[in-house]
Design an enzyme around this catalytic site. Structure first.
Site, mmCIF file in Angstrom:
data_model
loop_
_atom_site.group_PDB
_atom_site.id
_atom_site.type_symbol
_atom_site.label_atom_id
_atom_site.label_comp_id
_atom_site.label_asym_id
_atom_site.label_seq_id
_atom_site.Cartn_x
_atom_site.Cartn_y
_atom_site.Cartn_z
ATOM 1 N N PHE A 124 0.976 -1.266 0.006
ATOM 2 C CA PHE A 124 -0.046 -0.019 -0.048
ATOM 3 C C PHE A 124 0.723 1.355 0.104
ATOM 4 O O PHE A 124 1.655 1.422 0.761
ATOM 5 C CB PHE A 124 -0.949 0.076 1.128
ATOM 6 C CG PHE A 124 -1.985 1.021 1.050
ATOM 7 C CD1 PHE A 124 -3.128 0.754 0.519
ATOM 8 C CD2 PHE A 124 -1.761 2.270 1.987
ATOM 9 C CE1 PHE A 124 -4.183 1.667 0.767
ATOM 10 C CE2 PHE A 124 -2.868 2.982 1.799
ATOM 11 C CZ PHE A 124 -4.073 2.951 1.186
ATOM 12 N N ASP A 196 2.067 -5.088 8.658
ATOM 13 C CA ASP A 196 1.000 -4.307 8.493
ATOM 14 C C ASP A 196 -0.525 -4.924 8.426
ATOM 15 O O ASP A 196 -0.701 -5.879 7.631
ATOM 16 C CB ASP A 196 0.932 -3.193 7.462
ATOM 17 C CG ASP A 196 -0.085 -2.264 7.525
ATOM 18 O OD1 ASP A 196 -1.331 -2.571 7.802
ATOM 19 O OD2 ASP A 196 -0.014 -0.918 6.666
ATOM 20 N N TYR A 221 -10.473 1.487 10.831
ATOM 21 C CA TYR A 221 -11.826 1.616 10.067
ATOM 22 C C TYR A 221 -12.416 0.659 9.080
ATOM 23 O O TYR A 221 -13.235 0.858 8.231
ATOM 24 C CB TYR A 221 -11.803 3.081 9.603
ATOM 25 C CG TYR A 221 -10.704 3.540 8.658
ATOM 26 C CD1 TYR A 221 -10.541 2.948 7.481
ATOM 27 C CD2 TYR A 221 -9.568 4.025 9.256
ATOM 28 C CE1 TYR A 221 -9.527 3.214 6.561
ATOM 29 C CE2 TYR A 221 -8.370 4.331 8.244
ATOM 30 C CZ TYR A 221 -8.493 3.834 7.008
ATOM 31 O OH TYR A 221 -7.433 4.107 6.267
ATOM 32 N N LYS A 222 -11.282 -0.299 9.082
ATOM 33 C CA LYS A 222 -11.783 -1.337 7.630
ATOM 34 C C LYS A 222 -12.512 -2.557 8.437
ATOM 35 O O LYS A 222 -13.781 -2.238 8.932
ATOM 36 C CB LYS A 222 -10.393 -1.957 7.280
ATOM 37 C CG LYS A 222 -9.891 -0.674 6.300
ATOM 38 C CD LYS A 222 -8.446 -1.104 5.667
ATOM 39 C CE LYS A 222 -8.027 0.055 4.807
ATOM 40 N NZ LYS A 222 -6.441 0.105 4.747
ATOM 41 N N ARG A 370 -12.750 -4.441 -7.002
ATOM 42 C CA ARG A 370 -12.388 -5.102 -5.947
ATOM 43 C C ARG A 370 -13.818 -5.498 -5.059
ATOM 44 O O ARG A 370 -14.435 -4.563 -4.861
ATOM 45 C CB ARG A 370 -11.472 -4.521 -4.938
ATOM 46 C CG ARG A 370 -10.787 -5.040 -3.945
ATOM 47 C CD ARG A 370 -9.473 -4.020 -3.464
ATOM 48 N NE ARG A 370 -10.424 -2.809 -2.910
ATOM 49 C CZ ARG A 370 -9.624 -2.222 -1.939
ATOM 50 N NH1 ARG A 370 -8.467 -2.444 -1.329
ATOM 51 N NH2 ARG A 370 -10.179 -1.330 -1.037
HETATM 52 C C1 PLP Z 1 -5.764 1.257 4.808
HETATM 53 C C2 PLP Z 1 -4.360 1.059 4.952
HETATM 54 C C3 PLP Z 1 -3.491 2.004 5.397
HETATM 55 C C4 PLP Z 1 -4.132 3.177 5.996
HETATM 56 O O1 PLP Z 1 -3.248 4.344 6.466
HETATM 57 P P1 PLP Z 1 -3.992 5.223 7.355
HETATM 58 O O2 PLP Z 1 -2.812 6.193 7.905
HETATM 59 O O3 PLP Z 1 -4.802 5.020 8.554
HETATM 60 O O4 PLP Z 1 -4.900 6.128 6.328
HETATM 61 C C5 PLP Z 1 -2.148 1.774 5.635
HETATM 62 N N1 PLP Z 1 -1.726 0.649 5.245
HETATM 63 C C6 PLP Z 1 -2.324 -0.452 4.368
HETATM 64 C C7 PLP Z 1 -1.800 -1.327 3.998
HETATM 65 C C8 PLP Z 1 -3.671 -0.130 4.318
HETATM 66 O O5 PLP Z 1 -4.337 -0.987 3.696
#
Ligand code: PLP
Length: 411
Positions: A124, A196, A221-222, A370
């Site tokens: 990500f 992560d 939030y996921k 997705r």
């Molecule tokens: C959703 C996601 C994030 C989100 O990061 P924020 O700082 O909370 O916006 C980070 N890493 C991964 C792999 C994600 O899927």
């Protein structure tokens, strides 16, 4: 679609009653809980109560009276139960990006003669951007980012690498990495490992302690349904607590913030990873959302997640009109997280047309469609209906209509 069969699957589903704990619009099939989890009713009630009674009437007394001050650690312990962490190692705070900065800094400072952070090139973006920021901040003589294909991670491990930073479930493809094996191989080369869990916490069973993970971060939030911009979390293995330090040394991570002393003294253990005042409204929302998991067995969640995604593939493959959708997620469910990704040259327009028909999926540039499977509130009949709608839109090329061409700011 053979609806009676799907209805029967729902009737036999041990998690079926969980759906009633979520506020979901009746005309919507929500396949995007991997991006923003749905709203649990308990969250709405809780936040309303915090506004009316706690903030509204008890005002600043609430830090003690309603234990606002303990929320980061108390929520951390609830999350710990979902990710295989014994007490005292998880804290809820900040965003995933900021938590990455903190744990990466800790890990790098424990590896004085090594400077490479190794990650997957398909990670990500924020994870990689944060390492780039550290490179700029600390200087190229102290940090270097090295990227490899996901298939090459194991071969790329060597004694020059300081930190291996990986996302357990790939946000695009849904590929699930073998946490136990990779962590073991990395440790054999003296590498510290940061995982992560953004797309895995709340979606599948995780065993951080058993896998001997060093550090982890994840998202509120996921799959944890904490609400838009919910606070994130981080994990630091107990065995590192005596040694770690982190650079964002705000007063909330001080050993005694209300002494207002000159000079920073870190709190003991994972509490030193707090920085500033916690966002109480968001913390309360996440706290209430986590209560939904209190009686949930993550193995049951995983079993249903696999059943839903396998059903999706099976039904999709039966529709000749959908053959242009190419599955880029692993076909073997044991190598996938809780989502399926397909490429299609018109993925964006298809996604818009689906949303227009009440099926919320998402699009990831450049051409990925997705679908996220959240077993707590998705039904088998929803999968059947989705494939039906998808077949109408793709088979009938309805997605080619002009209104589906518009790209908005957030996709
Ligand atoms: C959703 C996601 C994030 C989100 O990061 P924020 O700082 O909370 O916006 C980070 N890493 C991964 C792999 C994600 O899927």
């Amino acid at each position: 679609m053979n609806y009676p069969q799907l209805v029967e699957l729902d009737e036999r589903d041990p998690l079926a009653s969980k759906r009633q704990e979520f506020s979901l619009p009746h005309d919507t099939i929500y396949l995007d809980g991997n991006s923003l989890g749905a709203l649990p009713y308990a969250v709405a009630a809780r936040v309303q109560g915090v506004l009316n009674q706690q903030w509204g009437k008890d005002l600043i007394k609430s830090w003690n009276k309603h234990q606002w001050i303990d929320l980061p650690s108390q929520i951390g312990e609830q999350i710990a139960g979902l990710i295989g962490a014994a007490p005292g190692q998880v804290i809820c705070c900040d965003s995933t990006s900021i938590n990455l900065f903190k744990v990466l800094s800790s890990a790098l400072s424990m590896q004085s003669h090594r400077k490479i952070v190794l990650s997957q090139n398909s990670n990500f973006p924020t994870d990689l951007y944060m390492v780039e920021g550290l490179v700029t901040f600390l200087g190229e003589q102290h940090v270097e980012l090295q990227l490899v294909d996901e298939q090459q991670i194991e071969q790329a491990l060597n004694e020059d690498i300081a930190v291996l930073m990986l996302t357990q479930v790939n946000f695009r493809s849904g590929k699930l990495l073998d946490m136990q094996k990779i962590t073991r191989l990395a440790h054999a080369k003296g590498i510290l490992v940061v995982w992560d869990l953004a797309h895995s916490a709340g979606a599948l069973p995780i065993e951080l302690d058993a896998c001997e993970v060093d550090f982890a971060v994840g998202c509120g939030y996921k799959y944890l349904n904490g609400g838009p911009g919910a606070p994130a979390f981080l994990y630091v293995a107990q065995r590192h607590h005596a040694e770690v330090q982190q650079p964002l040394t705000g007063w909330m991570g001080h050993s005694n913030p209300f002494k207002f002393e000159a000079g920073y003294q870190p709190a003991k253990g994972v509490a030193q990873y707090l920085t500033g005042t916690p966002a109480i409204l968001s913390m309360c929302a996440l706290d209430a959302a986590l209560a939904v998991f209190a009686d949930v067995d993550m193995h049951q969640v995983r079993t249903k997640s696999i059943a839903l995604s396998e059903l999706f593939i099976e039904l999709l493959e039966r529709q000749p009109g959908l053959s242009e959708l190419t599955l880029i997620s692993p076909r073997d469910a044991s190598c996938r997280g809780s989502q399926l990704a397909f490429t299609h040259p018109h993925a964006h327009a298809i996604c818009q047309a689906l949303i227009d028909r009440g099926v919320i999926a998402d699009f990831r540039a450049p051409n990925v469609l997705r679908f996220g499977f959240t077993p707590l509130y998705l039904r088998y009949v929803d999968i059947g209906r989705t494939i039906e709608i998808l077949d109408e839109l793709v088979g009938g090329e309805i997605y080619r209509q002009a209104q589906y061409k518009l790209k908005q700011k957030v996709t």
